[in-house]
Each structure stands twice: as structure tokens, then as C-alpha cells.
Scaffold this motif. Structure first.
Motif: not given
Length: 381
Positions: A123-130, A160-181
Motif C-alpha cells: 500500500s501507499l502507507q507501507e511505501l512511506e516507511q521506506y 504519493g506518486k506510488g501505487f496503493d496496491a501490491p508492488a515492488v520498490l526497486e533501488k535505483k541503479i546508476n544506469i550507463h546502458k540499457e540492453i536487451a538480450q
């Protein structure tokens, strides 16, 4: 002759059917829109809801095999059909892992596949704890597609921009490239890999803007990308086509972002750019033929053609003739009658041995080719 059904009738289904014309296969498509891009290219069209158990079950009941062009299909119906002997590509167990972002992340963790650190929120309430976990990316567990259901949470003020539903919160990576394999797997577990591609995303729409193949990678990073993608696909234990999207950070570490269990936008260039396209390859897998040759004929770039800002209505392609005059440029219009801002309407593939030529042409095409309509709709995004 095998009877094979495709769940979903969008552009991926359309391109699968174009490749199917080369093989002895009777094709079926189910979609809720009788005017969808794939409707007029299959042998049999069935109007129905791919998310509805009864529709999917009835559709698949008399077929030899099924495949998907989008993850949001009724997997309970697929499981029932699979139990009755219908072959499903990818297998239902693999689809269930991938279609839920929470299960997908837990799958990577359980198989020691490198991926961004994450926590699960309900939930959004849980998101605020992170707040201590930020900056991060919030992803809906299910229902997200083409950039929807993904929100960057930079600071505690953004929760508040997050989702009030089951979701994954992923640590942001300092991206140099995005690749598809892209990896192809046949029934016996044999695999083959396409050359990886560099992906560049539109920061506003969060859609693939353009891509270049093969990606410019050092040999060491290429080995990492291939090894990690193969580990993902082998752990899923399913035949089919899989597009593994990866991040490379500033120091050369490789992380899996997400996996698509189907033909994918990042492989559209393979129609002209590789000896066996991703669409040809999937038919080879479904029909039990040898895996195709994934080698590149020439380096390739793709430009996605999307609906222009402020236009909705009957699609009109401004600049199309200018693009068609370019050498080694191939236009694919998806046959969608209506445009709207950000809607995928087609793609253009460019082939050239000169990477500078690829860069120049993709830039020119992005500026020349616009999808508009008969009337401008003020204020619509």
C-alpha cells in the motif's frame, strides 16, 4: 497441419502471422477487437477476452498449441489446457513467474540472478516507511505494460506518486546502458542468442524510442550479458522466445531489469537485420523445426513510430514518403486505424554497415515521420 492460436491481436500477433505465411500452420487469433492489427492475417479470428477464463479455454480447446503476444492473459485457462495436452509457449509456470513483478523479483533472488535490491509494498502507507530506500522505482505487481505501472520515487515527498496496491520498490541503479538480450529455447532445451541491442527510452512516455544492434559492449561485459540472460531463461525451464532486459551500471556491473516471455519490441529489427527473425524463430520452436540462424546480416537500428502529442483520431502519416526514399530503410505500419498520443503505430528499421549512418538516419526519421490525425485535439497528451 498444426493448429496454433495466438492470444492477442496487436502488432506482435500481426508480425507473427506475417512470418507464419512461410510455414505449414493453420493460425487462430483471439482478441476483443475485430479490427485489430492481426485480425485479417490469420486463418481464423475469434472475438473474445484474453483475460477471461471461459474465452481462453474455449479458444484453446481444439488447438495443438498456443502462444501469447502480451502477458495479461488468463493463465488458469492456459494451465487447464496445458494439462489436457495443448502445448503453451511459454509454459504457464514460466508465464506466472514473469507476469507478476513481485514473483519475478523473488525468482531472480532465489536463483542468484543479479538484479536491483528491492522491497515489497502492499500500500501507499507501507511505501512511506521506506524513505531510507530512496531513490527507487515503484512497479505494480500486475497490470503494468509499456511504461504504465512504473513510477520513479526520488524523495520522500514523491511517495504519493506510488501505487496503493501490491508492488515492488526497486533501488535505483546508476544506469550507463540499457540492453536487451533475446534468447530462443526449443523443446529439448537447446538455446541460441541474438546479438544484444542498445535501447534508448523516451523519458516522458517511458517507451522504447530507438535502438541499435549490435550493442557496443566490451567482450567482458558481453559475456556477462549472455551468461546472465541464459541463466534466467534456463531457470524458467520453458521453450519459447525470451527478451531479457538488463542494466549496465557505470562500473560495468550487469543487472536484470525484467524479462518478457514472448517476441519483443527490442527484436523487431531481426525481420530484415538477421537471417532468422524472432518471429520466424518462434514458429520454428512451436512447429518443432531446427533453431534458426541468429547472426546479423548488417547492423540495424529501429525507430518506434508513436502517435504525436495533441493528436487523436484517424491516423495520418506525415513524412512517410520522405522516409521511404531513404536507402536500406524498412517501414512497418501496424494497421491501427486510430492514433492517440504515445500509441505504438509502427516502427522503422534501418540497415547499414556504418554506425554513423544508422545514427544519422534514426535521428532524421524521428524528426520527419509523425503520426497525426485529421484534427488536433487541444490539451490531450
Amino acid at each position: 497441419m498444426l493448429k496454433v492460436g495466438i492470444l492477442g491481436g496487436g502488432q506482435l500477433g500481426r508480425m507473427l502471422l506475417q512470418a507464419a505465411a512461410n510455414y505449414p500452420v493453420e493460425t487462430y487469433v483471439m482478441e476483443n477487437d475485430a479490427d485489430c492489427p492481426a485480425a485479417h492475417l490469420c486463418h481464423h479470428f475469434v472475438k473474445g477476452d484474453i483475460r477471461h477464463y471461459d474465452d481462453v479455454y474455449r479458444f484453446g480447446k481444439g488447438l495443438d498449441a498456443l502462444t501469447i503476444e502480451i502477458e495479461s492473459v488468463n493463465d488458469d485457462a492456459l494451465a487447464a489446457l496445458e494439462a489436457e495436452g495443448v502445448k503453451v509457449y511459454p509454459r504457464t509456470a514460466a508465464l506466472r513467474i514473469i507476469k507478476n513483478k513481485i514473483e519475478q523479483k523473488q525468482f531472480y533472488a532465489s536463483h542468484s540472478i543479479p538484479s536491483a535490491d528491492f522491497v515489497i509494498t502492499q500500500s501507499l502507507q507501507e511505501l512511506e516507511q521506506y524513505a531510507h530506500f530512496l531513490p527507487a522505482v515503484h512497479k505494480l505487481a500486475s497490470g503494468g505494460y509499456d511504461g504504465r505501472g512504473v513510477q520513479v520515487i526520488a524523495t520522500a515527498q514523491d511517495t504519493g506518486k506510488g501505487f496503493d496496491a501490491p508492488a515492488v520498490l526497486e533501488k535505483k541503479i546508476n544506469i550507463h546502458k540499457e540492453i536487451a538480450q533475446i534468447v530462443a529455447v526449443n523443446e529439448s532445451g537447446q538455446t541460441t542468442l541474438y546479438p544484444p541491442v542498445d535501447m534508448v527510452f523516451d523519458p516522458v512516455l517511458n517507451l522504447l524510442d530507438y535502438q541499435v544492434s549490435p550493442a557496443e559492449l566490451t567482450e567482458n561485459i558481453l559475456w556477462k550479458v549472455e551468461a546472465i540472460a541464459l541463466k534466467v531463461v534456463k531457470a524458467l525451464a520453458s521453450p519459447g522466445i525470451f527478451a531479457v532486459e538488463l542494466f549496465i551500471d557505470k562500473v560495468g556491473e550487469v543487472y536484470v531489469n525484467e524479462t518478457a516471455p514472448r517476441v519483443h519490441n527490442s527484436g523487431h529489427h531481426t525481420i530484415e537485420g538477421n537471417y532468422s527473425s524472432q518471429f520466424d524463430m518462434l514458429w520454428r520452436i512451436i512447429l518443432g523445426y531446427p533453431l534458426g540462424n541468429t547472426a546479423a546480416i548488417l547492423p540495424a537500428a529501429i525507430v518506434n513510430v508513436v502517435g504525436a502529442e495533441n493528436y487523436s483520431g484517424v491516423a495520418k502519416y506525415d513524412g512517410l514518403e520522405d522516409v521511404l526514399q531513404m536507402d536500406n530503410v524498412f517501414v512497418h505500419i501496424y494497421g491501427k486505424k486510430e492514433t492517440r498520443p504515445g500509441r505504438k503505430m509502427g516502427h522503422v528499421t534501418i540497415l547499414s554497415a556504418d554506425r554513423k549512418d544508422l545514427t544519422y538516419k534514426q535521428s532524421r526519421i524521428r524528426h520527419v515521420l509523425k503520426v497525426v490525425s485529421g484534427g488536433e485535439v487541444s490539451g490531450e497528451r
